[in-house]
Design a protein around this motif. Structure first.
Motif, PDB file in Angstrom:
ATOM      1  N   ASP A 720       0.814  -1.217   0.000  1.00 49.71           N
ATOM      2  CA  ASP A 720       0.000   0.000   0.000  1.00 49.71           C
ATOM      3  C   ASP A 720       0.847   1.267   0.000  1.00 49.71           C
ATOM      4  O   ASP A 720       0.378   2.343   0.374  1.00 49.71           O
ATOM      5  CB  ASP A 720      -0.925   0.003   1.230  1.00 49.71           C
ATOM      6  CG  ASP A 720      -1.984  -1.073   1.170  1.00 49.71           C
ATOM      7  OD1 ASP A 720      -2.712  -1.127   0.164  1.00 49.71           O
ATOM      8  OD2 ASP A 720      -2.080  -1.888   2.124  1.00 49.71           O
ATOM      9  N   ASN A 731      -2.925  -0.307   6.930  1.00 43.98           N
ATOM     10  CA  ASN A 731      -1.814  -1.196   6.621  1.00 43.98           C
ATOM     11  C   ASN A 731      -0.753  -1.131   7.721  1.00 43.98           C
ATOM     12  O   ASN A 731      -0.195  -2.171   8.138  1.00 43.98           O
ATOM     13  CB  ASN A 731      -1.200  -0.828   5.272  1.00 43.98           C
ATOM     14  CG  ASN A 731      -0.048  -1.730   4.886  1.00 43.98           C
ATOM     15  OD1 ASN A 731       1.048  -1.623   5.424  1.00 43.98           O
ATOM     16  ND2 ASN A 731      -0.298  -2.629   3.928  1.00 43.98           N
ATOM     17  N   SER A 742      -2.793  -6.359   1.201  1.00 47.93           N
ATOM     18  CA  SER A 742      -3.064  -5.106   0.494  1.00 47.93           C
ATOM     19  C   SER A 742      -4.395  -4.560   0.962  1.00 47.93           C
ATOM     20  O   SER A 742      -5.465  -5.078   0.612  1.00 47.93           O
ATOM     21  CB  SER A 742      -3.081  -5.334  -1.015  1.00 47.93           C
ATOM     22  OG  SER A 742      -3.500  -4.159  -1.681  1.00 47.93           O
TER      23      SER A 742
END
Length: 841
Positions: A720, A731, A742
């Motif tokens: 990310d 994340n 992701s």
């Protein structure tokens, strides 16, 4: 022998035999089917911190759900011996054992029989050896078990081994403070602890450090402590301890009769090497009503020193008034000039500790013109056929026969504190003999004649329910309508008829509450109800409507609507609705000024009312005003008997655990149960309490480190690195827990950031803190958890540290951390809607 002589002899014999037979038959027919409540029998345990008595424990005759039993906490000393005494009250104790469990009660740490103890004149003394299995500063559950014949009796407390808690020092300070309040010559020394005088100095019922020194030292009320308070330790933390004193004060009235008052004092104390800090002090005082000393005279019933929040009802004419005071139900019949002590665990003389134990309450359901009452006693049963159990007992008081009859008893394995917050939401009895109750989101109907039970509604949440003041009406939306519903269902329990309330084709509707029996609900445009970037559903209501429930037409009595303003929620107090409003600032919905709706006709409808009077010695006293003058003759005091039951009237309802329930404990009492952790935190912060989760873990408390250095393990994974700040913040949280996925890909598939955390952090609890303040969320940062925070409609940061004046933020847009003053951060997050969430292992 002549016939006349025989007749003269036989007739008297026949007469005597007839009288004997008639008397026997009469006694058989009129056999007394009533009895008095049986006396208390259970022993009381007292624990010790060194040689200081603390934490009196009362017994349970059924095994409780131990995870809910968190009333007191007992420190374990360095010698690992816990002294305990048992006051037996002449109850035989055949065996003693104990076990130590994890706080959620799932893991057994240790168990053992107690074989070494002494008994002298009804007092057992022993020392429990606590094995070297406890981790320092971690709480555990201690269950002490007494075996008496075929009966097991259970006692519960938490224990903790903490070397730096200074509980003994805090207890000594509390006892000295209490003693000093009764000593007029030394009371001036308490001035060092007093704060700004903004409290009400006209009442002794509630006193804090914001009152005058004169109020703290009892003003002109020269009462005497009847009982020696045994400190109850409620919370032990590194920065403060919470201690509560309960005791009875007595006062001799004008006519020479003794008056009794239950007093509770709450202390939050911090120990340092240089001095003691009294962070909070509250004293409440409630009179035990006895019906003496001219309690009823003129046009009023004098209840004395007590809270103004009185549970009471009258019949339609106002000639019979029933009220609850200090765990007792009283009823005054003005025409018959009788005063009935309808229900009480207390005996006739003095104040027995077990009878006076206040872990129960009474709800009046209805009263008829003759003065007969349907009422509910719920909580811990001090004595009687259910002694030592927790539950709900539905009673009918027959005013003509002066008897109480139990109609059903519903046992519970939860503590009174938890049970009252869960079960106290809905309890209603109809004239036809049906009882309705809500337990764990399920609404049950019980036929009080056959005890047949049925489920009317299932799976209700706090946000989806509203209950009328009398409990006659329940309104809800279908649990499946997560985003919003176009229909509200409302049931009238008298008829079990369900009415549907709907909005227009483009509207959603939501139950908000009842003003007495009038239904209040909100209306929002379905297009305005959205799920924000954090995954929270926003329900901005452009209208609030008040609906009449007294007729089948269900007329709309009032519609509230003001352009540019939306109602987020409401609170109802008496005859006033307070509207908590929001406005859209172009980025988010933010708080706006509060508005209100008043029913000015409400008070005029009351047959009797609550008022106050003032005297020099007792200051403000509460009374019930009557329509007419009471008779000058002192009323006759009645003590009803219990109807003997031919068979048990017990019904068990399934108690379902909900892992998303949060309990706010203040002074050891549950003041709020909710499925909203942010609501729980806000309530706990305002009342100096703690938030406890379903498995008894601490979810939030005021105790935190003074500063937290910025976390050095906040990084965004490669998955990310080019995503937006929301995805990068989520994340970074997952990377901290060594989870590599992701987030942006999941968001593009329609998942919200909160859903992603819920689905991935399997060994943690994800907490939605939306609505909290910066100060409140820093508890989690102090414990090592970053907090996700929205800064705009599509932007977010992580709160990763703080000091006395600043918070430390991680902003993915700049790829580094920076400081911002707490005030500036508060304003920034407020303008974005105060949207926060975090997690906790």
């Amino acid at each position: 022998m002549q016939k006349g002589t025989i007749k003269a002899i036989v007739l008297p014999v026949v007469f005597v035999l007839a009288v004997i037979i008639f008397s026997f038959m009469t006694n058989q027919t009129n056999k007394d089917l009533t009895t008095e409540m049986s006396e208390a029998t259970l022993p009381v345990l007292t624990l010790y911190d060194g040689k200081t008595a603390i934490n009196e424990l009362y017994g349970y005759t059924e095994k409780m759900d131990a995870a809910y039993m968190r009333d007191t906490i007992t420190p374990i000393g360095e010698d690992r011996l816990l002294p305990v005494t048992v006051k037996t009250y002449q109850t035989a104790v055949d065996k003693i054992s104990y076990e130590i469990r994890s706080l959620d009660a799932k893991r057994l740490i240790a168990n053992a029989d107690v074989t070494s103890y002494t008994e002298n004149k009804g007092m057992i003394s022993m020392e429990l050896p606590i094995q070297n299995l406890l981790e320092e500063n971690e709480e555990y559950l201690l269950v002490i078990q007494l075996e008496s014949g075929d009966r097991m009796i259970y006692y519960y407390t938490r224990i903790i081994e903490s070397q730096n808690s200074y509980v003994s020092e805090c207890i000594d300070f509390v006892r000295q403070f209490n003693d000093t309040t009764f000593d007029s010559e030394k009371a001036a020394s308490l001035s060092t602890y007093m704060e700004k005088t903004i409290g009400d100095n006209t009442t002794l019922q509630y006193v804090t450090l914001n009152n005058s020194l004169n109020q703290v030292s009892w003003a002109e009320f020269h009462g005497t402590r009847l009982t020696t308070p045994v400190p109850s330790v409620k919370e032990i933390t590194p920065t403060y301890n919470v201690i509560v004193l309960d005791y009875v004060v007595t006062w001799v009235g004008q006519n020479g009769q003794s008056e009794y008052y239950n007093v509770e004092e709450y202390y939050r104390v911090r120990y340092t090497n240089t001095r003691m800090y009294l962070l909070n002090f509250e004293r409440t005082m409630e009179e035990i009503f006895r019906g003496e000393n001219d309690s009823i005279s003129g046009n009023s019933i004098l209840l004395g020193i007590r809270s103004k929040d009185v549970e009471y009802q009258t019949n339609e004419s106002g000639k019979v008034v029933t009220f609850v005071q200090e765990g007792e139900l009283w009823s005054y019949n003005q025409e018959a000039n009788t005063l009935a002590k309808v229900f009480s665990f207390r005996g006739y003389e003095g104040v027995d500790d077990r009878e006076n134990y206040g872990e129960h309450d009474i709800k009046i359901v209805n009263i008829d013109e003759a003065g007969s009452i349907d009422y509910i006693v719920y909580g811990y049963m001090n004595r009687g056929i259910h002694e030592g159990t927790v539950g709900i007992a539905v009673y009918h008081y027959d005013s003509l026969a002066n008897t109480n009859e139990e109609q059903v008893f519903i046992p519970s394995s939860q503590s009174y504190e938890v049970m009252k917050s869960e079960l106290g939401q809905l309890m209603y009895v109809t004239e036809s003999g049906a009882f309705y109750i809500m337990v764990d989101g399920n609404v049950y109907g019980i036929d009080l004649n056959s005890l047949d039970t049925k489920v009317l509604v299932e799976g209700l949440s706090d946000e989806a329910v509203a209950i009328s003041e009398s409990n006659r009406f329940l309104a809800w939306v279908d649990p499946s309508a997560v985003r919003g519903s176009d229909t509200i269902h409302m049931i009238d329990f008298v008829t079990e008829k369900v009415t549907d309330v709907t909005g227009s084709a483009s509207d959603y509707v939501k139950p908000l509450g009842f003003m007495q029996e009038d239904f209040v609900y909100g209306v929002a445009k379905s297009a305005d109800v959205v799920v924000d970037a954090a995954g929270n559903t926003l329900f901005p209501m452009y209208q609030v409507k008040i609906m009449d429930t007294s007729s089948e037409e269900h007329e709309i009595l009032k519609t509230y609507e003001k352009p540019g303003y939306y109602v987020q929620n409401i609170t109802i107090s008496g005859y006033t609705i307070y509207l908590n409003r929001i406005q859209n600032n172009g980025t988010a919905y933010v708080d706006a000024d509060q508005d209100m709706i008043m029913n000015r006709e409400g008070d005029s409808l009351k047959v009797v009312d609550i008022a106050t009077k003032n005297t020099d010695e007792k200051e403000t006293q509460v009374l019930i005003t009557l329509q007419d003058e009471a008779k000058k003759k002192t009323p006759k005091i009645l003590t009803p008997k219990e109807t003997i039951l031919e068979q048990k009237r017990e019904v068990s309802l399934k108690e379902e655990k909900d892992n998303n329930r949060y309990y706010v404990y203040v002074k050891g009492e549950v003041v709020l149960t909710t499925d909203s952790v942010s609501d729980a935190i806000i309530a706990a912060n305002s009342q100096m309490g703690v938030v406890i989760g379903e498995n008894q873990q601490y979810v939030w408390k005021r105790s935190r480190k003074t500063a937290q250095a910025a976390f050095n393990d906040i990084v965004v994974g490669e998955e990310d690195s080019g995503a937006g700040s929301i995805a990068q913040c989520v994340n970074a949280i997952l990377e901290k827990e060594e989870i590599n996925i992701s987030v942006s890909a999941l968001i593009s598939q329609g998942e919200t950031p909160k859903q992603i955390l819920l689905n991935t952090l399997k060994d943690a609890t994800v907490l939605d803190l939306t609505g909290c303040t910066v100060d409140e969320i820093l508890y989690y940062v102090s414990n090592g958890y970053p907090v996700f925070a929205m800064t705009g409609s599509n932007d977010a940061v992580l709160v990763v540290g703080y000091d006395a004046n600043n918070v430390v933020l991680y902003d993915p847009a700049v790829g580094q951390t920076y400081k911002r003053t707490t005030a500036d951060a508060d304003e920034m997050f407020f303008n974005a809607g105060n949207i926060f969430f975090t997690y906790q292992k």
